[in-house]
Design an enzyme around this catalytic site. Structure first.
Site, PDB file in Angstrom:
ATOM      1  CD  GLU A 261      10.565 -10.932  -9.170  1.00  0.00           C
ATOM      2  OE1 GLU A 261      10.498 -10.478  -8.020  1.00  0.00           O
ATOM      3  OE2 GLU A 261      11.647 -10.640  -9.858  1.00  0.00           O
TER       4      GLU A 261
ATOM      5  CG  HIS B 217      19.919 -36.229  -7.524  1.00  0.00           C
ATOM      6  ND1 HIS B 217      20.295 -37.462  -7.263  1.00  0.00           N
ATOM      7  CD2 HIS B 217      21.133 -35.542  -7.198  1.00  0.00           C
ATOM      8  CE1 HIS B 217      21.637 -37.656  -7.118  1.00  0.00           C
ATOM      9  NE2 HIS B 217      22.215 -36.590  -7.103  1.00  0.00           N
TER      10      HIS B 217
ATOM     11  NE  ARG C  30       4.563   1.801  -0.800  1.00  0.00           N
ATOM     12  CZ  ARG C  30       5.530   1.996   0.368  1.00  0.00           C
ATOM     13  NH1 ARG C  30       6.626   2.418   0.059  1.00  0.00           N
ATOM     14  NH2 ARG C  30       5.334   1.230   1.357  1.00  0.00           N
TER      15      ARG C  30
ATOM     16  CD  GLU D  31      17.757 -11.998  -8.712  1.00  0.00           C
ATOM     17  OE1 GLU D  31      17.220 -12.661  -7.776  1.00  0.00           O
ATOM     18  OE2 GLU D  31      17.264 -10.761  -8.957  1.00  0.00           O
TER      19      GLU D  31
ATOM     20  CB  CYS E 218      -0.751  -0.012   1.186  1.00  0.00           C
ATOM     21  SG  CYS E 218      -1.786  -1.463   1.299  1.00  0.00           S
TER      22      CYS E 218
ATOM     23  CD1 TRP F  35      -0.001  -5.549  -3.736  1.00  0.00           C
ATOM     24  CD2 TRP F  35       0.093  -6.627  -1.847  1.00  0.00           C
ATOM     25  NE1 TRP F  35       0.639  -6.804  -4.103  1.00  0.00           N
ATOM     26  CE2 TRP F  35       0.775  -7.675  -2.927  1.00  0.00           C
ATOM     27  CE3 TRP F  35       0.139  -6.950  -0.479  1.00  0.00           C
ATOM     28  CZ2 TRP F  35       1.232  -8.757  -2.413  1.00  0.00           C
ATOM     29  CZ3 TRP F  35       0.460  -8.166  -0.079  1.00  0.00           C
ATOM     30  CH2 TRP F  35       1.034  -9.120  -1.083  1.00  0.00           C
TER      31      TRP F  35
ATOM     32  CG  ASN G 114       1.580   0.013   4.274  1.00  0.00           C
ATOM     33  OD1 ASN G 114       1.045  -1.115   4.250  1.00  0.00           O
ATOM     34  ND2 ASN G 114       2.592   0.610   3.857  1.00  0.00           N
ATOM     35  N   GLY G 115      -0.804  -2.089   6.227  1.00  0.00           N
ATOM     36  CA  GLY G 115      -0.432  -2.673   7.295  1.00  0.00           C
ATOM     37  C   GLY G 115      -1.378  -3.877   7.655  1.00  0.00           C
TER      38      GLY G 115
ATOM     39  CE  LYS H 114      14.494  -9.996 -10.668  1.00  0.00           C
ATOM     40  NZ  LYS H 114      15.016  -9.738  -9.378  1.00  0.00           N
TER      41      LYS H 114
ATOM     42  CE  LYS I  72      12.128  -1.946  -5.939  1.00  0.00           C
ATOM     43  NZ  LYS I  72      12.538  -3.155  -6.763  1.00  0.00           N
TER      44      LYS I  72
HETATM   45  C1  G6P Z   1       9.739  -8.023  -2.681  1.00  0.00           C
HETATM   46  C2  G6P Z   1      10.361  -7.319  -4.043  1.00  0.00           C
HETATM   47  C3  G6P Z   1      11.496  -8.173  -4.357  1.00  0.00           C
HETATM   48  C4  G6P Z   1      12.721  -8.053  -3.001  1.00  0.00           C
HETATM   49  C5  G6P Z   1      11.834  -8.399  -2.000  1.00  0.00           C
HETATM   50  C6  G6P Z   1      12.735  -8.384  -0.601  1.00  0.00           C
HETATM   51  O1  G6P Z   1       9.489  -9.364  -2.943  1.00  0.00           O
HETATM   52  O2  G6P Z   1       9.423  -7.518  -5.127  1.00  0.00           O
HETATM   53  O3  G6P Z   1      12.242  -7.241  -5.447  1.00  0.00           O
HETATM   54  O4  G6P Z   1      13.732  -8.571  -3.484  1.00  0.00           O
HETATM   55  O5  G6P Z   1      10.770  -7.813  -1.744  1.00  0.00           O
HETATM   56  O6  G6P Z   1      12.995  -6.731  -0.193  1.00  0.00           O
HETATM   57  P1  G6P Z   1      14.068  -5.879   0.330  1.00  0.00           P
HETATM   58  O7  G6P Z   1      13.475  -4.423   0.212  1.00  0.00           O
HETATM   59  O8  G6P Z   1      13.970  -6.408   1.790  1.00  0.00           O
HETATM   60  O9  G6P Z   1      15.207  -6.263  -0.382  1.00  0.00           O
END
Ligand code: G6P
Length: 612
Positions: A491, A507, A27, A484, A2, A75, A100-101, A488, A607
Site C-alpha cells: 500500500e 506449491h 480519505r 497484513e 470523495c 476520488w 460522493n457516490g 502494508k 481511506k
Molecule cells: C480501504 C482502506 C483500508 C481498509 C478498507 C476497509 O481500502 O484503505 O485501510 O482496511 O478500506 O475499510 P473499513 O473502514 O471497512 O475497515
C-alpha cells in the site's frame, strides 16, 4: 473517497471549506474544488487537479469569498483526473453541486438532458444531477423541491450538496448509501460534511441523515424530510472528539503517530469491557443477552485490513471458543446468494462503518435468517453500527493514515473479547476464561515494548528500499499477520508484496525466490514453529534473504542470509497476532519513507471506500 464540505453562515465561509478539505484529505482524492456565492450574487468556481494546496494556490491567484459555499475532494470513478471532471459542477450558471457516490443510470439521464439542450462539460456521472436539479428549478420548483424531485430519478449511491445562486438562503443535501452529516453551528451558521472530523473546529453538534433523507440547511435552521417526503426530526449528537484528535503533532506522518498510539488505543478498547477474569457481555449492547446464547457459528465479512482481522478472529473463535467460523470478503459475499446454517451470527468488521461492500453485505445478511448481526467498528455513528443488532466499538480514535494500523490491532482486541464472550456463554471453564482475559489485558504493555524495536527496524528497512518484490510467510494465525504485513508494504511503498501460508511455499512461490527477494517470516514460538523452520530452510537453500521476527527462544539464529529480530519474551498465542503486527507496520512505514512515497495518502487508494 470523495470528501464533502458545505457551509452557510453570516461570515465568509471559504476558510471553513478549505480547512474542512484539509481535514478530509486522509480519505484519499485526486482533485479538489470550491464554489462560493459572492456578495454580488455571482457564483465563483475554482478547481484544481492534485492536493488541496493546489486549490489554495488558485485561490491566492484569484481570491473569492462568500457566505454560502461548497467544497469537494474527488476520488475519480467516472472520467479521468482533470479539472473539468473535478467538482463542483455547475448548471445554468446558478446551480452548484458536489457529490460522493456513483449514479448508475447516468447514461440514460445524460441522454435525456442532452435532448433538452443541456451541454455537458465533464465526463462525470455527477454532472447529470446538477442539470436535473437546474431543469426542475427552471420549471419553477424551489431548490428543496427540485432536489426532492431529482433524487427520485437517481439510481445508485449518493451524498449531494447543492446551492442555487438565485436562492441564496439555503443549501440542500440528500443522501443514500454515502455518508453525510449536518453540523449545527452556534455562530450564525450551519454546516454539512462527509464526516464529523471536517467540522470539529466549527461545531460539536451533529445530525446524521438516514437513507433517503433530504435536508434544507439555512443559516438559522435545518429541516429534514425522510425518503417518503415526510418532515422528520433526527437526533442531535454531541461529539466527544476534540478538534486536535486529528492533528499530527510532532510525528512526521499520521501513520507513525497512529502506530505509536496503539498501546493507548488498545488499553481504551479493553477498558470497562475486560473485567479481570471475564468479558462484560453488555458491551455488545442490550440485544447481547438474547442473541449470544443462540450462537452456534459465526460468519465474518469485511474488506481490506478488516478482512485480515477477520482471518485472525477465526483462530480466536475456533481454537478459543470452539465455535465454527468462516470469513469472507464483503464484495464476494454480497453477490453469492449464501446458504445460512441455523444458529449463525453475522459479523461485519469495519473501521469506518461506511465501506459500501461491507454495508451492503450487512443489509443482505439481515434478510437471510442469521440469529443476529454484529459490528466491530471504530465509528459509533456509522451506518454499520446503526444497522447491526450488536456492536462492539473499537476505541482507536480517528485513524487518518490510509494504511490502517491502530484500527487493525484494536479490532483484534475487540475480536478477542467477542470470542471470550461467546466462550463464556458456551461454558468454557472459568479458569481458562480468566487466563485469556489476563493475557489480553497484557497486550497494551507488550505492544509498548515491541515499539522499542523501531530503531532496528529502520535499519532493516534500508535493505528493502531498492527491492521490487517481497514475500511474507506465516503459519496458523501468523498467516493473516503476514497478509497484513504484505498489504502494508504494498500500500505505502508500492513494492510488490505477497503473503503465503509457509506450508504453501513449495506449491508455487518458491519459484520466485532468489537472492534479490527478501522473505519476511513471522515466527512466534508455537506448535507450528518447527514446521515453519523447515520452510525457512527451503528459502535459504534457494539463496533467499530471510528477515525473521521471532520469539527469544525459537532457536532461530542469525546467520549468513538470515537476519533475526527478537520479539519481547513470553508472548502467548492469543497475544501473538497483535504483537507481531506492530514490527511489520513499522517496516512498511520506514521502507515507504526511504522510497519517498506519500505515506499517509498513497496513490490510487482511499481511506473510506464508500462506492462499490
Ligand atoms: C480501504 C482502506 C483500508 C481498509 C478498507 C476497509 O481500502 O484503505 O485501510 O482496511 O478500506 O475499510 P473499513 O473502514 O471497512 O475497515
Amino acid at each position: 473517497m470523495c470528501g464533502i464540505v458545505g457551509a452557510i453562515a453570516t461570515r465568509d465561509v471559504s476558510p471553513i471549506l478549505i480547512d474542512g478539505l484539509h481535514r478530509l484529505e486522509y480519505r484519499g482524492y485526486d482533485s479538489t474544488g470550491v464554489a462560493l456565492l459572492d456578495d454580488k450574487g455571482v457564483l465563483q468556481l475554482r478547481r484544481a487537479v492534485g492536493k488541496v494546496v493546489k486549490l489554495e494556490e488558485k485561490l491566492r491567484e484569484s481570491p473569492c469569498a462568500g457566505r454560502i459555499g461548497i467544497a469537494h475532494s474527488r476520488w475519480a470513478t467516472h472520467g479521468g483526473v482533470t479539472e473539468a471532471n473535478a467538482h463542483p459542477h455547475v448548471s445554468g450558471g446558478r446551480i452548484a453541486l458536489i457529490h460522493n457516490g456513483i449514479i448508475e443510470n447516468y447514461v440514460e439521464l445524460r441522454a435525456e438532458l442532452q435532448a433538452k439542450g443541456y451541454v455537458f462539460a465533464s465526463e462525470t456521472d455527477t454532472e447529470v444531477i446538477a442539470h436535473l436539479i437546474h431543469d426542475f428549478a427552471r420549471e419553477g420548483s424551489d431548490l428543496t423541491a427540485a432536489v426532492q424531485r431529482a433524487v427520485r430519478r437517481l439510481k445508485g449511491a449518493y451524498a449531494i450538496v447543492v446551492f442555487d445562486a438565485q436562492q441564496p438562503d439555503r443549501i440542500c443535501v440528500a443522501r443514500i448509501a454515502s455518508p453525510l452529516v449536518i453540523g449545527l453551528g452556534s455562530d450564525g451558521g450551519n454546516y454539512v460534511a462527509s464526516d464529523v472530523q471536517a467540522l470539529l473546529p466549527v461545531t460539536r453538534r451533529f445530525q446524521f441523515l438516514d437513507e433517503g433523507d433530504v435536508a434544507e440547511i439555512r443559516r438559522d435552521s435545518v429541516t429534514i424530510w425522510d425518503a417518503h417526503d415526510q418532515r422528520i426530526e433526527r437526533p442531535v449528537h454531541e461529539s466527544s472528539l476534540s478538534a486536535d484528535a486529528v492533528e499530527r503533532g510532532d510525528y512526521a506522518h499520521y501513520m507513525l503517530k497512529e502506530i505509536h498510539e496503539q498501546p493507548r488505543a488498545l488499553a481504551d478498547t479493553l477498558s470497562e469491557r475486560l473485567l479481570g477474569d471475564h468479558v462484560l457481555e453488555a458491551a455488545l449492547g442490550p440485544a447481547a443477552e438474547r442473541i449470544l446464547p443462540l450462537v452456534q457459528s459465526v460468519h465474518i465479512v469485511a474488506c481490506g485490513t478488516s478482512y485480515h482481522a477477520g482471518l485472525v478472529a477465526r483462530y480466536y473463535l475456533e481454537q478459543g471458543a470452539r465455535v465454527p467460523c468462516t470469513v469472507e470478503v464483503a464484495s464476494e459475499y454480497r453477490y453469492r446468494d449464501p446458504v445460512v446454517m441455523p444458529g449463525t451470527l453475522f459479523l461485519a468488521i469495519s473501521q469506518s462503518g461506511e465501506t459500501a461492500d461491507t454495508l451492503a453485505a450487512l443489509r443482505e445478511a439481515k434478510k437471510l435468517g442469521y440469529v443476529g448481526t454484529c459490528a466491530i467498528c471504530n465509528v459509533a455513528e456509522s451506518s454499520v453500527v446503526r444497522e447491526a443488532d450488536l456492536a462492539l466499538m473499537t476505541r482507536a480514535g480517528p485513524e487518518v493514515g490510509v494504511a490502517s494500523t491502530k484500527a487493525f490491532t484494536t479490532q483484534l482486541a475487540a475480536l478477542g473479547m467477542l470470542g471470550l464472550a461467546i466462550a463464556q456463554r458456551r461454558g468454557l471453564d472459568r479458569r481458562t476464561v480468566a487466563l485469556y482475559a489476563r493475557q489480553m489485558a497484557q497486550v497494551p504493555t507488550l505492544v509498548e515494548h515491541t515499539l522499542k524495536l523501531d530503531g532496528q527496524i529502520r535499519e532493516w528497512a534500508k535493505r528493502f528500499a531498492d527491492k521490487h518484490h517481497a514475500l511474507f510467510l506465516g503459519r496458523g494465525p501468523s498467516y493473516p499477520v503476514a497478509l497484513e504485513g504484505a498489504l502494508k508494504l504494498k500500500e505505502i511503498s508500492y513494492i510488490h508484496a505477497e503473503a503465503y501460508p509457509a506450508g504453501e511455499l513449495k506449491h508455487g512461490p518458491l519459484a520466485l525466490v532468489d537472492d534479490d527477494m527478501p522473505v519476511v517470516a513471522v515466527a512466534p514460538n508455537n506448535a507450528l514453529l518447527e514446521k515453519l523452520k523447515s520452510n525457512l530452510q527451503e528459502v535459504r537453500a534457494r539463496g533467499g534473504q530471510l528477515f525473521v521476527f521471532a520469539d527469544p527462544n525459537t532457536g532461530i539464529e542469525p546467520a549468513d542470509g538470515v537476519d533475526v529480530m527478537t520479539m519481547p519474551d513470553h508472548i502467548e498465542a492469543l497475544q501473538s497476532p497483535l504483537i507481531y503486527t506492530v514490527p511489520l507496520q513499522l517496516l512498511a512505514y520506514h521502507v515507504a519513507v526511504l522510497r519517498g512515497t506519500d505515506v499517509d495518502q498513497p496513490r490510487n487508494l482511499a481511506k473510506s471506500v464508500t462506492v462499490e
